[in-house]
Scaffold this motif. Structure first.
Motif, PDB file in Angstrom:
ATOM      1  N   UNK A  49       0.846  -1.193   0.000  1.00 34.05           N
ATOM      2  CA  UNK A  49       0.000   0.000   0.000  1.00 34.05           C
ATOM      3  C   UNK A  49       0.880   1.242   0.000  1.00 34.05           C
ATOM      4  N   UNK A  50       0.751   2.050  -1.040  1.00 34.70           N
ATOM      5  CA  UNK A  50       1.453   3.341  -1.075  1.00 34.70           C
ATOM      6  C   UNK A  50       0.760   4.274  -0.091  1.00 34.70           C
ATOM      7  N   UNK A  51       1.471   4.696   0.924  1.00 38.37           N
ATOM      8  CA  UNK A  51       0.860   5.492   1.988  1.00 38.37           C
ATOM      9  C   UNK A  51       0.500   6.897   1.500  1.00 38.37           C
ATOM     10  N   UNK A  52      -0.632   7.418   1.947  1.00 36.27           N
ATOM     11  CA  UNK A  52      -0.966   8.822   1.650  1.00 36.27           C
ATOM     12  C   UNK A  52       0.114   9.744   2.222  1.00 36.27           C
ATOM     13  N   UNK A  53       0.216  10.932   1.667  1.00 36.19           N
ATOM     14  CA  UNK A  53       1.306  11.835   2.042  1.00 36.19           C
ATOM     15  C   UNK A  53       1.332  12.123   3.534  1.00 36.19           C
ATOM     16  N   UNK A  54       0.160  12.247   4.183  1.00 33.79           N
ATOM     17  CA  UNK A  54       0.142  12.576   5.603  1.00 33.79           C
ATOM     18  C   UNK A  54       0.775  11.456   6.435  1.00 33.79           C
ATOM     19  N   UNK A  55       0.631  10.198   6.005  1.00 39.65           N
ATOM     20  CA  UNK A  55       1.173   9.075   6.773  1.00 39.65           C
ATOM     21  C   UNK A  55       2.656   8.848   6.501  1.00 39.65           C
ATOM     22  N   UNK A  56       3.163   9.409   5.438  1.00 41.64           N
ATOM     23  CA  UNK A  56       4.590   9.253   5.151  1.00 41.64           C
ATOM     24  C   UNK A  56       5.442   9.983   6.176  1.00 41.64           C
ATOM     25  N   UNK A  57       4.849  10.964   6.852  1.00 40.46           N
ATOM     26  CA  UNK A  57       5.576  11.722   7.886  1.00 40.46           C
ATOM     27  C   UNK A  57       5.272  11.186   9.284  1.00 40.46           C
TER      28      UNK A  57
END
Length: 399
Positions: free
Chosen positions: A363-371
């Motif tokens: 699952x490619x994480x949404x941008x908010x979860x990448x941080x």
């Protein structure tokens, strides 16, 4: 409507019966087979051969067409461009030409061809209903995982390759010691990527669903339960299960023993798939082949538990979502029938790898979860919950 199940449960017969019923109800219907061992023609009692093109379908009766899709259906022309490039690469490293021919057989050709053909038909406007007779379980899961997996790889490959081709092709090729793909090769791959994204969007939308076929036997039920979990992992909605070959109840002692065993199996099925409509199809005295026999089978198929929605009703899709919870975030993914011990998680850069019983999704994480970093995870009430908290090194408080 994708129809799948363990090999030998009557999946093809069920798909064909659904298609005949749909067509005779006035809908323009196509029934496709993506199974390498095509038996759809046998069920319909027509001479159905692998189609060489997307467009070529076989008329069965009014409003009903059939098609068998294989590795050579339409994808061959595009594959020729990639194959020529691979042969050049293999020749540059001294691979024998005869061996190179074998090595360049397209991996996943059947799955790619099936998805591209399905995408073509779904957007053609020719059909009201498309019924897909899928291959047995493992092949079906590979087919349905392919659009996301292929997209994941190509999203990472193509930008780098484009830069190499435009900025430093000669130097890069010399440094690599191999010929780099030219623009035509990358154009084909880019086109495939776009088609795969479109097909996945379609199959996970409210206009598509999967129907699981099984028989009331413990081994088959166990696999059907795993299919439901695996399909949910990849975001596909199951709208019903069809229990096939249910022996009619009577006073014959031999059949009575089967009735008792199947009754226990049906109880397990209704419990396992609670909330999903359960249909039952009888074990007929003879093999249902031909449109009339299939229509009769469809007419004798009835609801055991729950109410089946009309074919044109929107499908309820419960895919992955992210919710805020104070300063934290929770990633939610439906995993019916799974337990926490069945699930393995791993964070890999900007991706979350979820493995359920050997079936994996990246699952490619949404941008908010990448941080963020994972705080904890577990399965509760048929849903995977992964809690994320801010990574203070990259996302300090107040920013």
């Amino acid at each position: 409507m994708l129809v799948t199940g363990k090999g030998g449960v009557g999946k093809t017969t069920t798909a064909a019966a659904m298609a005949v019923e749909s067509a005779r109800a006035g809908r323009r219907t196509l029934v496709m087979s993506t199974d390498v061992a095509h038996s759809l023609g046998d069920a319909l009692d027509v001479d159905l051969r692998t189609s060489p093109t997307w467009e070529q379908t076989l008329p069965v009766e009014e409003r009903l067409h059939a098609q068998a899709v294989g590795s050579r259906t339409s994808v061959a022309a595009d594959w020729g461009t990639l194959r020529d490039y691979l042969l050049t690469v293999l020749d540059s490293v001294g691979v024998d030409p005869v061996v190179a021919e074998e090595l360049t057989a397209l991996p996943g050709a059947d799955e790619i061809s099936a998805l591209l053909t399905l995408g073509h038909h779904a957007t053609s406007g020719r059909w009201d209903v498309i019924v897909v007779d899928c291959a047995p379980t493992a092949e079906t899961l590979r087919l349905l995982a392919l659009p996301e997996v292929l997209g994941w790889h190509l999203d990472r490959l193509l930008p780098a390759q484009r830069r190499l081709l435009t900025a430093m092709r000669p130097a890069a090729a010399k440094a690599a010691g191999l010929p780099l793909p030219d623009g035509d090769v990358l154009d084909v791959i880019t086109t495939w990527r776009a088609h795969m994204a479109d097909v996945r969007a379609l199959l996970t939308s409210e206009h598509a669903s999967v129907r699981i076929v099984l028989t009331p036997e413990n081994v088959v039920i166990a696999e059907a339960r795993r299919i439901l979990t695996s399909l949910s992992l990849h975001g596909y909605a199951v709208d019903a299960v069809v229990v096939n070959r249910v022996i009619p109840v009577d006073d014959d002692p031999w059949r009575a023993a089967w009735n008792a065993a199947q009754s226990a199996g049906l109880a397990t099925i209704t419990s396992s798939f609670h909330g999903t409509p359960v249909l039952v199809a009888p074990y007929l005295a003879g093999e249902p082949t031909g449109a009339d026999a299939l229509a009769d089978l469809a007419g004798q198929t009835s609801a055991l538990d729950g109410e089946l929605a009309p074919l044109d009703a929107p499908v309820r899709v419960g895919g992955l979502r992210v919710e805020a919870d104070g300063d934290e975030f929770v990633l939610l993914l439906p995993l019916p029938l799974a337990r926490s011990g069945d699930v393995d998680l791993a964070r890999r850069a900007d991706d979350l790898v979820v493995d359920v019983g050997g079936v994996r999704r990246v699952i490619a994480l949404p941008s908010v979860l990448r941080r963020c970093i994972v705080k904890n995870a577990g399965v509760r009430s048929g849903q995977l919950r992964v809690r994320f908290v801010r990574d203070e090194e990259v996302w300090p408080r107040g920013r």
